[in-house]
Design a protein around this motif. Sequence first.
Motif, short mmCIF file in Angstrom:
data_model
loop_
_atom_site.label_atom_id
_atom_site.label_comp_id
_atom_site.label_asym_id
_atom_site.label_seq_id
_atom_site.Cartn_x
_atom_site.Cartn_y
_atom_site.Cartn_z
N ALA A 75 -3.42 -2.91 5.63
CA ALA A 75 -3.41 -1.36 5.84
C ALA A 75 -4.08 -0.49 4.82
O ALA A 75 -4.63 0.51 5.07
N ALA A 76 -3.70 -0.83 3.65
CA ALA A 76 -4.27 -0.03 2.40
C ALA A 76 -5.48 -0.17 2.37
O ALA A 76 -6.36 0.82 2.11
N ARG B 124 -6.37 9.01 -2.75
CA ARG B 124 -5.47 7.68 -2.38
C ARG B 124 -3.90 8.13 -2.16
O ARG B 124 -3.33 7.46 -1.29
N THR B 125 -3.59 9.04 -2.81
CA THR B 125 -2.35 9.56 -2.61
C THR B 125 -2.02 10.08 -1.26
O THR B 125 -1.12 9.68 -0.30
N LEU C 10 -2.53 0.69 -2.87
CA LEU C 10 -3.61 1.83 -3.05
C LEU C 10 -3.75 2.35 -4.44
O LEU C 10 -4.80 2.80 -4.85
N LEU C 11 -2.76 2.63 -4.86
CA LEU C 11 -2.64 3.43 -6.25
C LEU C 11 -2.48 2.48 -7.76
O LEU C 11 -3.11 2.82 -8.88
N ASP D 155 8.75 12.12 0.40
CA ASP D 155 7.08 12.48 0.51
C ASP D 155 6.32 12.09 -0.68
O ASP D 155 4.94 12.32 -0.96
N HIS D 156 7.10 12.17 -1.92
CA HIS D 156 6.61 11.96 -3.38
C HIS D 156 6.42 10.74 -3.70
O HIS D 156 7.24 9.88 -3.65
N VAL D 157 5.28 10.39 -4.43
CA VAL D 157 4.85 9.30 -4.87
C VAL D 157 4.42 9.34 -6.43
O VAL D 157 3.68 10.05 -6.76
N THR D 158 5.27 8.60 -7.48
CA THR D 158 5.02 8.65 -8.92
C THR D 158 4.36 7.27 -8.92
O THR D 158 4.80 6.22 -8.61
#
Length: 293
Positions: A92-93, A109-110, A136-137, A146-149
């Motif tokens: 999927a990514a 990407r995010t 992805l990252l 909803d936040h990605v670190t």
Amino acid sequence: MLTVRAPATSANLGSGFDVFGVALETPADVVRVERASETRITVTGAGSQYIPEDPNKNTVGAVAEALDAPAHIEIDKGIRPSSGLGSSAASAAGAALALNALYDRGLSRTELVPIAAEGEALVSGEAHSDNVAPSLLGGFTIVSGDHVTQVDTSIPVVVCLPDQSVSTRDARGVVPDSAALEDVVETVGNAATLTVGMTQNDPELVGCGMNDAIVTPKRSALIDGYDRVHEAALEAGATGVTVSGAGPGILAVCEERDQREVAGAMVDAFDALGVTSRAYQTRIGDGARLYQD
Ligand SMILES: Nc1ncnc2c1ncn2[C@@H]1O[C@H](COP(=O)(O)OP(=O)(O)OP(=O)(O)O)[C@@H](O)[C@H]1O
Ligand SMILES: N[C@@H](CCO)C(=O)O
């Protein structure tokens, strides 16, 4: 035609259920895309006989739909499905990154993380992003709402994959609905320790922070021989051991000097129980890579 190599991932890391994930240098899926009037999918490679080519059932079909990007999509599976190594998420990514470029969608990407997670919703019933985010990252990722670190790190790991499969959907069925406060307090402490370990690239601290008394005991019971393999890996020098994603893969963190010993001990422990397995000696690595043909 565009090609993406999308890495396997290990989600949860014990104390970060549905939150933590890491990208692994190996194995990986390769996804090739070409513009078309309607989406058609072909799948080859590891476990491809278990993966549907129907766009309504394959994670990459959901991604093509979400990006409104119909394409001929070839998936060469390096990651066996139902392994705990984010097999469905890597495809999927990879498709999200490739189709975004193929159709000039201009998403970062995010921004592609929730789109790739649509594929996960298709196979496991929930759009959790803890595998698609690191694929992805790259590095170590923390998904919170909803936040990605993201943190770059290169901790050595071993992932031992027994010849057994556990579907994420089934493994989510054993997750308890509630937890005792003392278990929550312990797990939060461990998760915080692990996070600092990742930022300091410190396998000892990461290993110390992997214990989880809430989800892992239920999940590990689905894996034949888990307790013996866990113990063998620790005796061989692993700093922490837990279920990789939904299993049956088992993740061990260690110093590079102990990696070979840990891998051998895990395979031998499974072998002693009559279970064939394969150990990947790898490390936390980069996210998906795009190639223009
Ligand atoms: N492109 C794909 N690649 C792999 N599996 C897919 C794909 N599309 C659909 N599937 C289906 O998804 C299921 C495998 O996904 P699942 O989440 O159970 O395993 P996983 O991705 O290896 O595990 P985990 O998320 O625990 O790391 C299988 O039923 C498989 O047929
Ligand atoms: N966080 C997910 C990862 C597996 O897809 C789970 O453990 O169910």
